[in-house]
Design an enzyme around this catalytic site. Structure first.
Site, PDB file in Angstrom:
ATOM      1  N   GLU A 245     -12.993 160.355  25.190  1.00 38.61           N
ATOM      2  CA  GLU A 245     -12.801 158.909  25.073  1.00 38.61           C
ATOM      3  C   GLU A 245     -12.572 158.621  23.590  1.00 38.61           C
ATOM      4  O   GLU A 245     -13.380 159.052  22.755  1.00 38.61           O
ATOM      5  CB  GLU A 245     -14.059 158.175  25.567  1.00 38.61           C
ATOM      6  CG  GLU A 245     -13.813 156.688  25.561  1.00 38.61           C
ATOM      7  CD  GLU A 245     -15.006 155.850  25.979  1.00 38.61           C
ATOM      8  OE1 GLU A 245     -16.014 156.394  26.464  1.00 38.61           O
ATOM      9  OE2 GLU A 245     -14.903 154.622  25.797  1.00 38.61           O
TER      10      GLU A 245
ATOM     11  N   ARG B 149     -24.183 171.281  28.781  1.00 37.89           N
ATOM     12  CA  ARG B 149     -23.686 170.789  27.501  1.00 37.89           C
ATOM     13  C   ARG B 149     -24.375 171.530  26.366  1.00 37.89           C
ATOM     14  O   ARG B 149     -25.436 172.142  26.550  1.00 37.89           O
ATOM     15  CB  ARG B 149     -23.879 169.284  27.384  1.00 37.89           C
ATOM     16  CG  ARG B 149     -25.321 168.823  27.318  1.00 37.89           C
ATOM     17  CD  ARG B 149     -25.434 167.307  27.492  1.00 37.89           C
ATOM     18  NE  ARG B 149     -24.875 166.558  26.392  1.00 37.89           N
ATOM     19  CZ  ARG B 149     -23.850 165.718  26.494  1.00 37.89           C
ATOM     20  NH1 ARG B 149     -23.259 165.528  27.661  1.00 37.89           N
ATOM     21  NH2 ARG B 149     -23.410 165.066  25.455  1.00 37.89           N
TER      22      ARG B 149
ATOM     23  N   LYS C  61     -22.346 160.500  20.421  1.00 36.56           N
ATOM     24  CA  LYS C  61     -21.585 159.600  19.555  1.00 36.56           C
ATOM     25  C   LYS C  61     -22.411 158.381  19.179  1.00 36.56           C
ATOM     26  O   LYS C  61     -22.339 157.902  18.057  1.00 36.56           O
ATOM     27  CB  LYS C  61     -20.299 159.168  20.266  1.00 36.56           C
ATOM     28  CG  LYS C  61     -19.182 160.178  20.086  1.00 36.56           C
ATOM     29  CD  LYS C  61     -17.919 159.736  20.782  1.00 36.56           C
ATOM     30  CE  LYS C  61     -17.915 160.171  22.220  1.00 36.56           C
ATOM     31  NZ  LYS C  61     -16.634 160.035  22.897  1.00 36.56           N
TER      32      LYS C  61
HETATM   33  P1  ATP Z   1     -21.250 161.837  23.693  1.00 38.85           P
HETATM   34  O1  ATP Z   1     -22.358 162.183  24.639  1.00 38.85           O
HETATM   35  O2  ATP Z   1     -21.342 162.545  22.399  1.00 38.85           O
HETATM   36  O3  ATP Z   1     -21.052 160.378  23.522  1.00 38.85           O
HETATM   37  P2  ATP Z   1     -19.187 161.910  25.598  1.00 38.85           P
HETATM   38  O4  ATP Z   1     -19.391 162.813  26.748  1.00 38.85           O
HETATM   39  O5  ATP Z   1     -19.400 160.481  25.832  1.00 38.85           O
HETATM   40  O6  ATP Z   1     -19.986 162.461  24.358  1.00 38.85           O
HETATM   41  P3  ATP Z   1     -16.378 162.147  25.698  1.00 38.85           P
HETATM   42  O7  ATP Z   1     -15.369 161.716  24.704  1.00 38.85           O
HETATM   43  O8  ATP Z   1     -16.425 161.449  26.992  1.00 38.85           O
HETATM   44  O9  ATP Z   1     -17.759 162.058  24.977  1.00 38.85           O
HETATM   45  O10 ATP Z   1     -16.318 163.711  25.904  1.00 38.85           O
HETATM   46  C1  ATP Z   1     -15.147 164.453  26.145  1.00 38.85           C
HETATM   47  C2  ATP Z   1     -15.518 165.743  26.801  1.00 38.85           C
HETATM   48  O11 ATP Z   1     -16.415 166.487  25.966  1.00 38.85           O
HETATM   49  C3  ATP Z   1     -16.227 165.530  28.121  1.00 38.85           C
HETATM   50  O12 ATP Z   1     -15.619 166.360  29.079  1.00 38.85           O
HETATM   51  C4  ATP Z   1     -17.644 165.924  27.858  1.00 38.85           C
HETATM   52  O13 ATP Z   1     -18.228 166.482  28.980  1.00 38.85           O
HETATM   53  C5  ATP Z   1     -17.510 166.939  26.727  1.00 38.85           C
HETATM   54  N1  ATP Z   1     -18.721 166.962  25.901  1.00 38.85           N
HETATM   55  C6  ATP Z   1     -19.273 165.949  25.212  1.00 38.85           C
HETATM   56  N2  ATP Z   1     -20.423 166.331  24.613  1.00 38.85           N
HETATM   57  C7  ATP Z   1     -20.599 167.639  24.928  1.00 38.85           C
HETATM   58  C8  ATP Z   1     -21.604 168.620  24.615  1.00 38.85           C
HETATM   59  N3  ATP Z   1     -22.660 168.315  23.870  1.00 38.85           N
HETATM   60  N4  ATP Z   1     -21.450 169.866  25.120  1.00 38.85           N
HETATM   61  C9  ATP Z   1     -20.380 170.177  25.879  1.00 38.85           C
HETATM   62  N5  ATP Z   1     -19.412 169.311  26.201  1.00 38.85           N
HETATM   63  C10 ATP Z   1     -19.508 168.051  25.747  1.00 38.85           C
HETATM   64 MG    MG Z   2     -18.255 160.006  27.857  1.00 34.47          MG
END
Ligand code: ATP
Ligand code: MG
Length: 557
Positions: free
Chosen positions: A37, A264, A274
């Site tokens: 995102e 994760r 984030k």
């Molecule tokens: P955050 O939890 O940091 O806000 P998010 O999942 O909201 O991260 P996205 O931009 O939606 O952020 O993430 C893009 C991709 O990265 C998704 O497929 C998510 O599953 C993966 N991702 C995010 N954080 C991790 C992590 N700590 N380990 C592995 N994959 C991750």
């Molecule tokens: Mg997300």
């Protein structure tokens, strides 16, 4: 990209793909996607997902798309889109098609929503957000049906089109899937598909005032692109049923994406969300998303972490079904291994003490030849000026040394790396009683640091010629959080903020360091790895120290 050690990797995801291919699913085709995102910068957790998605595609001769999941216009921007693209490129990955956007599918998603309404599988709900939340129930209490749940198809269609046309204010109505308010899986209790938001989108402008929710946008975007394997983190396990329900209800062809969850990445002494990272930026704990203390791709890059080390680390930790926390020292050991291989050695004195060679010819300067990287012959040598006044480390000298101190002390001989043997003859104090200079004699027979008579010394020290030295600002980093699991439970990560996370010193460094490129990492002999800042000229960040803390942790356990 070259083959990394991942090429013959095995884990449950690679096993799944092999098994799908053996069954002839998707005709043996493998297509993945990385779906960020654009509401912030990438962090090392995303790198795990990137390495998985791009790595798997590469290993199975498939493709991986970069798809921006841009369905929340309030928080998203073109700036984040550009930054994510740059970071991905820096990490060494290229998307199969150039960037794709969920917002490009808004028309198709709307057409499919109409299809679900016509099939009696979606309805417009007039309840407020609070009423909807209240009626959802919880894990032990079933939800209750909305009073608007049994609206006629025609009325739903009319309202949905009017929602799209902008007739209603934010939050006045939503479109929901009609599934089951008593479903054991909360995700299936008539989930939201569209909400009204009168905000400008960074790509679609004011074309839309209804925006699809994550679950409605995600699987359908996968299907539109022809994704075969859709990997997400374990928190989305409960969403899988809904992912499948939407695809089933739309009657999409049998070869369609399948969601699989993996664990994760969490790291000790690090926050990786984030929202929490934004908090560090907003409260001024760090200077920005690209501060060298941030676990963002930009921060790590400024800090000097090589992309190759991040990829190797991700290959090593691999993916599984059990969540846990990885020791940050493990990541650092991958960084150290890579830097040991590729980084040139330089001399820098962090806490300078003057060493005067009393028998050195007045005004004489000699160029000493020093090896750039003992691990890499092709890195060759450089010339370093040596003279009668040098900087040495304050900690390399003691007036009255204890038994185990082998470095310079009165009457003792040591080697100056690639220079000469020197013997301490005298110590000079200032008016305040502070040590100001150490005097020594050098042995002209020991050029290059070898004695022809074969005599040995117990210490080799680094040095910088005082009149040639350049001043540099050095930032020495300690852990940003003292707690190994900052923010665990309900605690605020800032409660365990390390107020001494940065130590700034003015060092005396050898002249060749002026030539270092922005972002280049060198090893300061005997001290650690340091990255030249990307913006400021004579500023160096300590990437990692020399000591392999990971091997010590392993020995302990
Ligand atoms: P955050 O939890 O940091 O806000 P998010 O999942 O909201 O991260 P996205 O931009 O939606 O952020 O993430 C893009 C991709 O990265 C998704 O497929 C998510 O599953 C993966 N991702 C995010 N954080 C991790 C992590 N700590 N380990 C592995 N994959 C991750
Ligand atoms: Mg997300």
């Amino acid at each position: 990209m070259e083959d990394t050690p991942e090429a013959d990797k095995t884990d449950f995801i690679r096993e799944l793909i092999r098994s799908d291919n053996a069954k002839g699913l998707h005709g043996g085709r493998v297509q993945t996607r990385f779906p960020p995102e654009p509401n912030g910068y990438l962090h090392v957790g995303h790198v795990k997902s990137i390495c998985l998605n791009f790595g798997v595609a590469h290993e199975f001769d498939g493709t991986c798309n970069l798809r921006f999941d841009d369905t929340n216009p309030e928080k998203e921007s073109a700036e984040f889109v550009a930054a994510i693209e740059q970071d991905l490129q820096w990490l060494g990955f290229t998307s199969a098609t150039g960037p794709l956007f969920a917002s490009d599918y808004f028309e198709q998603l709307f057409a499919w929503a109409v299809q679900l309404v016509e099939a009696g599988l979606a309805y417009v709900d007039d309840q407020s957000a609070a009423e909807i939340a209240e009626a959802r129930g919880d894990f032990t209490t079933p939800g209750t049906n909305s009073p608007w749940r049994d609206r006629l198809v025609e009325e739903n269609l009319d309202l949905l089109h009017r929602m799209k046309a902008g007739e209603f204010g934010d939050g006045e109505r939503v479109l929901r899937a009609k599934i089951d308010m008593t479903h054991a899986n909360m995700s299936m209790r008539d989930p939201l598909m569209y909400r009204i938001r009168h905000v400008t989108h960074h790509r679609t402008g004011d074309d839309w005032c209804i925006y699809p929710n994550y679950d409605w946008a995600h699987g359908q975007s996968d299907a539109i692109e022809g994704v075969t394997h859709s990997f997400c983190t374990l928190e989305f396990e409960n969403n899988r049923e809904l992912y499948e329900w939407f695809l089933d209800s739309l009657g999409l062809p049998a070869s369609r994406p399948q969601q699989t969850e993996f664990n994760r990445l969490s790291l000790t002494h690090t926050v990786l969300s984030k929202r929490k990272l934004a908090h560090l930026v907003d409260t001024g704990v760090v200077s920005g998303w690209d501060d060298a203390q941030m676990p963002t791709v930009r921060g790590l890059r400024r800090r000097g972490y090589p992309a190759a080390a991040l990829r190797d680390f991700c290959a090593h930790i691999s993916v599984g079904k059990v969540s846990g926390t990885t020791e940050v020292e493990l990541l650092e050991s991958f960084v150290r291994t890579e830097l040991n291989r590729v980084s040139e050695r330089r001399m820098a004195v962090l806490k300078p003490l003057k060493l005067v060679l009393t028998n050195w010819p007045e005004g004489h300067v000699e160029m000493r030849t020093v090896v750039n990287n003992p691990e890499d012959e092709s890195a060759e040598t450089r010339e370093v000026p040596f003279s009668g006044e040098l900087w040495i480390e304050r900690d390399d000298f003691m007036v009255d040394p204890p038994k185990k101190f082998f470095r310079l002390a009165p009457g003792r001989e040591v080697r100056l790396r690639s220079g000469y043997f020197v013997t301490c003859t005298n110590v000079v104090y200032g008016d305040d009683g502070e040590l100001t200079e150490v005097h020594a004699t050098y042995d002209p027979e020991t050029a290059g640091g070898q004695a022809p008579d074969g005599r040995k010394v117990k210490a080799t020290m680094h040095w910088v010629s005082a009149s040639h030295a350049i001043e540099a600002e050095i930032r020495l980093y300690n852990r940003l959080f003292t707690d190994s699991h900052p923010g665990s439970g309900d605690s605020d990560p800032l409660d365990s903020l390390n107020v001494n996370s940065v130590e700034i010193v003015t060092a005396q460094v050898e002249p060749a360091l002026v030539e270092t490129q922005p972002g280049q990492v060198v090893q300061f002999e005997r001290i650690g790895y340091f990255a030249r800042d990307l913006d400021e000229s004579m500023l160096f960040h300590r990437t990692v120290g020399l000591r392999d803390e990971w091997s010590r942790i392993q020995k302990r356990t």
